[in-house]
Motif scaffolding. Structure first.
Motif, PDB file in Angstrom:
ATOM      1  N   ASP A  64       0.866  -1.173   0.000  1.00  0.00           N
ATOM      2  CA  ASP A  64       0.000   0.000   0.000  1.00  0.00           C
ATOM      3  C   ASP A  64       0.904   1.226   0.000  1.00  0.00           C
ATOM      4  O   ASP A  64       1.497   1.574   1.016  1.00  0.00           O
ATOM      5  N   MET A  65       1.030   1.879  -1.173  1.00  0.00           N
ATOM      6  CA  MET A  65       1.975   2.986  -1.329  1.00  0.00           C
ATOM      7  C   MET A  65       1.243   4.320  -1.469  1.00  0.00           C
ATOM      8  O   MET A  65       0.255   4.419  -2.202  1.00  0.00           O
ATOM      9  N   LYS A  66       1.746   5.338  -0.791  1.00  0.00           N
ATOM     10  CA  LYS A  66       1.170   6.689  -0.855  1.00  0.00           C
ATOM     11  C   LYS A  66       2.027   7.554  -1.780  1.00  0.00           C
ATOM     12  O   LYS A  66       3.225   7.723  -1.575  1.00  0.00           O
ATOM     13  N   GLU A  67       1.398   8.071  -2.835  1.00  0.00           N
ATOM     14  CA  GLU A  67       2.045   8.952  -3.799  1.00  0.00           C
ATOM     15  C   GLU A  67       3.401   8.415  -4.271  1.00  0.00           C
ATOM     16  O   GLU A  67       4.416   9.116  -4.223  1.00  0.00           O
ATOM     17  N   PRO A  68       3.436   7.191  -4.749  1.00  0.00           N
ATOM     18  CA  PRO A  68       4.726   6.630  -5.195  1.00  0.00           C
ATOM     19  C   PRO A  68       5.146   7.190  -6.549  1.00  0.00           C
ATOM     20  O   PRO A  68       4.306   7.587  -7.366  1.00  0.00           O
ATOM     21  N   SER A  69       6.430   7.220  -6.775  1.00  0.00           N
ATOM     22  CA  SER A  69       6.947   7.602  -8.080  1.00  0.00           C
ATOM     23  C   SER A  69       6.927   6.391  -9.011  1.00  0.00           C
ATOM     24  O   SER A  69       6.739   5.249  -8.566  1.00  0.00           O
ATOM     25  N   TYR A  70       7.148   6.646 -10.281  1.00  0.00           N
ATOM     26  CA  TYR A  70       7.225   5.573 -11.270  1.00  0.00           C
ATOM     27  C   TYR A  70       8.307   4.567 -10.888  1.00  0.00           C
ATOM     28  O   TYR A  70       8.103   3.352 -10.922  1.00  0.00           O
ATOM     29  N   GLU A  71       9.478   5.088 -10.475  1.00  0.00           N
ATOM     30  CA  GLU A  71      10.598   4.221 -10.110  1.00  0.00           C
ATOM     31  C   GLU A  71      10.280   3.389  -8.870  1.00  0.00           C
ATOM     32  O   GLU A  71      10.663   2.215  -8.777  1.00  0.00           O
ATOM     33  N   GLU A  72       9.558   3.983  -7.919  1.00  0.00           N
ATOM     34  CA  GLU A  72       9.203   3.247  -6.696  1.00  0.00           C
ATOM     35  C   GLU A  72       8.237   2.112  -6.997  1.00  0.00           C
ATOM     36  O   GLU A  72       8.319   1.036  -6.395  1.00  0.00           O
ATOM     37  N   ILE A  73       7.328   2.348  -7.933  1.00  0.00           N
ATOM     38  CA  ILE A  73       6.389   1.285  -8.322  1.00  0.00           C
ATOM     39  C   ILE A  73       7.135   0.150  -9.008  1.00  0.00           C
ATOM     40  O   ILE A  73       6.919  -1.032  -8.708  1.00  0.00           O
ATOM     41  N   LEU A  74       8.030   0.509  -9.916  1.00  0.00           N
ATOM     42  CA  LEU A  74       8.828  -0.523 -10.588  1.00  0.00           C
ATOM     43  C   LEU A  74       9.651  -1.318  -9.586  1.00  0.00           C
ATOM     44  O   LEU A  74       9.794  -2.540  -9.708  1.00  0.00           O
ATOM     45  N   ALA A  75      10.196  -0.610  -8.578  1.00  0.00           N
ATOM     46  CA  ALA A  75      11.044  -1.273  -7.595  1.00  0.00           C
ATOM     47  C   ALA A  75      10.275  -2.322  -6.808  1.00  0.00           C
ATOM     48  O   ALA A  75      10.825  -3.373  -6.450  1.00  0.00           O
ATOM     49  N   VAL A  76       8.996  -2.071  -6.534  1.00  0.00           N
ATOM     50  CA  VAL A  76       8.178  -3.042  -5.808  1.00  0.00           C
ATOM     51  C   VAL A  76       8.075  -4.337  -6.591  1.00  0.00           C
ATOM     52  O   VAL A  76       8.253  -5.439  -6.047  1.00  0.00           O
TER      53      VAL A  76
END
Length: 333
Positions: A269-281
């Motif tokens: 559950d991510m709050k205001e993630p960046s594109y890179e943070e989503i990819l990292a997950v």
């Protein structure tokens, strides 16, 4: 429904815009909603939850072929926020959205929209709910081919015999840039224009929440950016609540919140993630099945490649889902 009128009243109150991280390039321009006449919503703390799910379960099949789509899922969706739901095929993301929107019924658990218990409604009650509280945007647009763009936008209001607010209509049409295309039929419009018609149709009734199922799935990057920019701005400027299912990390990065599902459960559950943070997950999840000595950069590149491949695969397979959903919702009528 009394809460619907309260929601409309909130649409005309005002507040300042909230900040959001910079989005990756996706062919979109700056905020497409402009003008001093634009109503801006005031978010009320006491009514911050527009929809919620409590301990939802859903299975398909029987005996040895049982598939658990939702495994005791509980989640709240905030009013005036855009939430993206991601996950691999079979993770339960579409099932969750369909249960939230009253398109499917959970085996157990409770779904609430504007404090109304969706999961226990009759078909007649669900039809009324979808007419008054819920908007839909589908991957395949679901426009009536024999009607013009204007007629498609106004069709739900016409059938439900609601008064058409022409000022609101003209404003929405201006926002989505369809002024010169209102007399055109879907076959005369590009994919991006058709999806903008669908967005305008969903916004016309000022619903409490819009459910968007892969809204950019059939669009090129420029058209995707335009649609996502409009959806994001409708949240910021109108306080519209949006729940969007997507396989595209770039699309998800427009959201205020990103939920990741796997095996019927919320795993992130991510709050205001960046594109890179989503990819990292997804890189972290995929690393269990790949070489542990891959560099961080190459892992992210590999994950992006896989995600886009998955994105295209699901678009090809889900063509019948939107059609089935349209049949159930009657184009949100």
């Amino acid at each position: 429904m009394a809460r619907h009128s309260a929601h409309e009243a909130r649409m005309h109150s005002s507040t300042s815009e909230h900040a959001h991280p910079e989005q990756p390039e996706y062919g979109h321009s700056s905020d497409p909603i402009t003008g001093p006449h634009v109503p801006v919503v005031q978010h009320e703390g006491a009514q911050s939850i527009v929809a919620s799910a409590s301990d939802l379960t859903k299975t398909y099949g029987t005996h040895d072929a049982i598939v658990t789509a939702l495994d005791h899922v509980s989640v709240n969706f905030e009013r005036g926020k855009m939430t993206a739901i991601m996950g691999p095929s079979g993770s339960g993301k579409s099932t969750l959205m369909h249960c939230m929107a009253g398109l499917d019924t959970p085996d157990s658990g409770t779904v609430l929209v504007e404090d109304l218990e969706v999961s226990s409604m009759t078909q007649k009650q669900l039809t009324k709910l979808r007419r008054e509280q819920i908007g839909f945007i589908f991957q395949s647009f679901n426009l009536i081919p024999t009607l013009s763009a204007e007629e498609n936008i106004l069709l739900p209001l016409e059938i439900s015999k609601k008064k058409i607010d022409r000022d609101w209509f003209r404003h929405i049409v201006d926002v989505v840039g369809l002024q010169s295309r209102l007399t055109h039929r879907p076959s005369q419009l590009s994919g991006g224009q058709q999806q903008r018609v669908a967005c305008a149709r969903a916004m016309m009734s000022r619903p409490s929440v819009i459910f968007a199922d892969e809204p950019t799935g059939n669009l090129d990057s420029k058209s995707s950016g335009e649609v996502l920019g409009f959806l994001k701005s409708s949240v910021q400027r109108y306080g519209q609540s949006i729940v969007m299912v997507t396989h595209d990390p770039r699309a998800a990065s427009y959201a205020d919140r990103v939920l990741v599902l796997a095996d019927g459960r919320i795993t992130n559950d991510m709050k205001e993630p960046s594109y890179e943070e989503i990819l990292a997950v997804f890189a972290d999840e995929g690393s269990d099945n790949h070489q542990s000595d891959e560099s961080s950069e190459s892992t992210i590149e590999h994950t992006e490649h896989l995600m886009h491949g998955e994105h295209r695969k699901v678009h090809e397979q889900d063509g019948t889902t939107a059609a089935a959903s349209t049949k159930q919702t009657g184009l949100q009528l």
